[in-house]
Design a protein around this motif. Sequence first.
Motif, short mmCIF file in Angstrom:
data_model
loop_
_atom_site.label_atom_id
_atom_site.label_comp_id
_atom_site.label_asym_id
_atom_site.label_seq_id
_atom_site.Cartn_x
_atom_site.Cartn_y
_atom_site.Cartn_z
N LYS A 107 0.84 -1.20 0.00
CA LYS A 107 0.00 0.00 0.00
C LYS A 107 0.88 1.26 0.00
CE LYS A 107 -3.92 -2.20 2.32
NZ LYS A 107 -4.78 -2.16 1.13
N ILE A 108 0.65 2.09 -1.00
CA ILE A 108 1.39 3.35 -1.14
C ILE A 108 0.42 4.51 -0.95
CG2 ILE A 108 2.63 4.84 -2.76
CD1 ILE A 108 3.85 2.40 -4.01
N PHE A 109 0.85 5.50 -0.17
CA PHE A 109 0.02 6.68 0.07
C PHE A 109 0.80 7.91 -0.38
CE2 PHE A 109 -1.87 9.88 3.12
CZ PHE A 109 -3.11 9.92 2.49
N GLN A 110 0.17 8.72 -1.25
CA GLN A 110 0.89 9.87 -1.81
C GLN A 110 -0.06 11.05 -2.02
OE1 GLN A 110 1.66 10.48 -5.76
NE2 GLN A 110 -0.33 9.71 -6.36
N PHE A 111 0.50 12.19 -2.45
CA PHE A 111 -0.30 13.42 -2.56
C PHE A 111 -0.35 14.02 -3.96
CE2 PHE A 111 4.01 14.64 -1.44
CZ PHE A 111 4.31 15.64 -2.34
N LYS A 112 0.27 13.37 -4.95
CA LYS A 112 0.36 13.97 -6.29
C LYS A 112 -0.93 13.68 -7.06
CE LYS A 112 3.58 15.70 -7.58
NZ LYS A 112 3.98 17.14 -7.44
N VAL A 113 -1.90 14.57 -6.93
CA VAL A 113 -3.21 14.35 -7.55
C VAL A 113 -3.20 14.50 -9.07
CG1 VAL A 113 -4.48 15.03 -5.48
CG2 VAL A 113 -3.87 16.78 -7.17
N ASP A 114 -2.20 15.17 -9.60
CA ASP A 114 -2.16 15.38 -11.05
C ASP A 114 -1.60 14.17 -11.80
OD1 ASP A 114 -2.94 18.31 -11.22
OD2 ASP A 114 -1.30 18.40 -9.80
N SER A 130 -11.55 34.74 -3.50
CA SER A 130 -10.26 34.06 -3.59
C SER A 130 -10.08 32.97 -2.54
CB SER A 130 -9.11 35.06 -3.45
OG SER A 130 -9.06 35.92 -4.56
N ILE A 131 -10.55 33.24 -1.31
CA ILE A 131 -10.32 32.28 -0.23
C ILE A 131 -11.34 31.15 -0.24
CG2 ILE A 131 -9.21 34.00 1.24
CD1 ILE A 131 -11.79 34.17 2.86
N ALA A 132 -12.33 31.22 -1.13
CA ALA A 132 -13.30 30.13 -1.25
C ALA A 132 -12.98 29.23 -2.43
CB ALA A 132 -14.71 30.70 -1.40
N GLU A 133 -12.03 29.64 -3.25
CA GLU A 133 -11.70 28.88 -4.47
C GLU A 133 -10.69 27.79 -4.15
OE1 GLU A 133 -12.29 30.80 -7.82
OE2 GLU A 133 -11.12 29.53 -9.18
N ASP A 134 -11.07 26.52 -4.41
CA ASP A 134 -10.16 25.42 -4.11
C ASP A 134 -9.26 25.13 -5.30
OD1 ASP A 134 -11.63 23.97 -5.95
OD2 ASP A 134 -12.72 22.80 -4.46
N TYR A 135 -8.41 24.14 -5.10
CA TYR A 135 -7.40 23.82 -6.12
C TYR A 135 -8.04 23.46 -7.46
CZ TYR A 135 -3.69 21.16 -8.47
OH TYR A 135 -2.79 20.68 -9.39
N ASN A 136 -8.97 22.50 -7.42
CA ASN A 136 -9.55 22.03 -8.68
C ASN A 136 -10.28 23.14 -9.43
OD1 ASN A 136 -8.64 19.39 -8.26
ND2 ASN A 136 -10.46 18.84 -7.07
N THR A 137 -11.01 23.96 -8.70
CA THR A 137 -11.75 25.05 -9.34
C THR A 137 -10.80 26.09 -9.94
OG1 THR A 137 -13.52 24.74 -7.71
CG2 THR A 137 -13.58 26.76 -9.01
N SER A 138 -9.74 26.38 -9.21
CA SER A 138 -8.80 27.38 -9.72
C SER A 138 -8.10 26.89 -10.99
CB SER A 138 -7.76 27.74 -8.65
OG SER A 138 -6.94 26.63 -8.33
N ILE A 139 -7.76 25.60 -11.03
CA ILE A 139 -7.14 25.05 -12.23
C ILE A 139 -8.12 25.10 -13.39
CG2 ILE A 139 -6.13 22.98 -13.28
CD1 ILE A 139 -4.33 24.34 -11.22
N ALA A 162 -7.59 27.18 -16.82
CA ALA A 162 -7.60 26.48 -18.10
C ALA A 162 -8.67 27.04 -19.04
CB ALA A 162 -7.84 24.99 -17.87
N ALA A 163 -9.77 27.52 -18.46
CA ALA A 163 -10.87 28.07 -19.26
C ALA A 163 -10.62 29.51 -19.68
CB ALA A 163 -12.18 27.97 -18.48
N GLY A 164 -9.52 30.10 -19.24
CA GLY A 164 -9.20 31.47 -19.63
C GLY A 164 -9.96 32.52 -18.86
N ARG A 165 -10.50 32.16 -17.68
CA ARG A 165 -11.25 33.14 -16.88
C ARG A 165 -10.32 34.11 -16.17
NH1 ARG A 165 -14.10 28.22 -15.54
NH2 ARG A 165 -15.95 28.07 -16.85
N PRO A 219 0.03 18.30 -16.37
CA PRO A 219 -0.85 17.21 -16.83
C PRO A 219 -2.33 17.58 -16.76
CG PRO A 219 0.90 16.33 -15.44
CD PRO A 219 0.95 17.83 -15.31
N SER A 220 -2.74 18.28 -15.70
CA SER A 220 -4.15 18.67 -15.58
C SER A 220 -4.54 19.67 -16.66
CB SER A 220 -4.41 19.27 -14.19
OG SER A 220 -4.21 18.30 -13.18
#
Length: 437
Positions: free
Chosen positions: A52-59, A263-272, A276-279, A291-292
């Motif tokens: 079992k491997i546990f890691q943090f690299k979500v991308d 800004s403080i309500a925006e999480d990682y996935n939403t910010s990416i 990416a959408a050019g907002r 990669p994302s």
Amino acid sequence: MKKIKKLIVMVLCLCTVISMCACSGEKNSTNENGSSQDDKSKSTSDEVKTIKIFQFKVDTINQMQDLADRFCEQYDGNVKIEVETVGGSGDYVTTLKTKFASEEVPDMFCATKYCDLEIFEEYIIDLASEPWIENCIDGTLTDITKDGKIYGQPMVIEPYGFIYNKDLFEQAGIQSSPTTYSELEETCKKLMDAGIMPFVNGYKEGWVLGQHFLNGALLSKVDMDGIEFANRVGISETFADQKASKEMAKLLKLTVDYGLPNSIAEDYNTSIADFAAGRAAIISQGVWIQPSLDQLNPDMNLGMFGYLTNNKDDVDVLPTGVSGYWVVNKDSKYIKEIKDFLTYMATNEEAVKSLVENFKFMPPFKGVEYDVAELGNISVAADEYIKAGKTTQYYWTRLPEGFIAEYTPSLQAFCADQITEDELINKLDESTKSIRK
């Protein structure tokens, strides 16, 4: 031991669990480190060894599992690796602590900073005699070395800073990236005049705000060695005594004032996704988001610049370092197989090729020849800074355990105009003194 006691108290509160892994049955199991290579490849046991491997690299979740599966092919089904990932918007460190408390300690996991080493030192093995050690690029083992022992394998070299959309800059008539605070402020005004929001800020994430931003905009700008300051702040040094603290606050406020709402309500996935959408044209992130972005918008034309807190000639630098280390649970039943996997990742030609082509990683190993363009245009931009010597270190790795959780609320309160610049700096000092106790 003081650190471990703090860890136990934290986890008890979270999980109402009363034992640490030191009491687990897994710890008392027989260590198989002495098994032979023949035993590995010709096992007659029907039992499948599940590592079992546990890691943090979500991308790179799928890439990591694919690499592990390819490694396991040599065992004819007798060895299986399960990769579990918590990161991005998840809290990796807290989840890892919970696993220790619930006696579900992974066989291999990531240490993310020097203070992690102080916490987990007695639970992981010394890897100093492993064959891949000599392959590591100079300096990449510093944060995982203590008293002559090397406790982990570096995962990847990761520059970070402000990543910007070149096409949006061109739409606003901006021909080059800013190199000073004044130029950044002017860039923001030009983007706004063109109807383009300058920043998207994933400041809900403590690691984005309290770790990376603080490192790039403050720790790397103090008037003494950053490692020395990080080791001594809260003891004999203060943030209040550093001019860089107010400059950090000014830059942080700029990103919020010229950023998407909340800004403080925006999480990682939403910010990416927003980037990416050019907002928005600029995001504080690192090469790991390539990669994302390739999945969301593969045609993005990207560049990078540093945390421009002032107008000095040398302010435009990128923090560059090792973001994490693979460490091995000393009580794992499968230490030999894990060591073989670490050697495979560092020395096997196919594995190293996968780190470059599939993970988009800058490998931390010597002698790896690759075209940086294979990693994507974020790495191409970062590589220009590396070749020019315009980099600084990951100083946050020397801050005391718990600093992200302590600093983030104050930084978020400042972003939300709930506290002043001076109040922010005082709170950072108060928090540091508190966690030093």
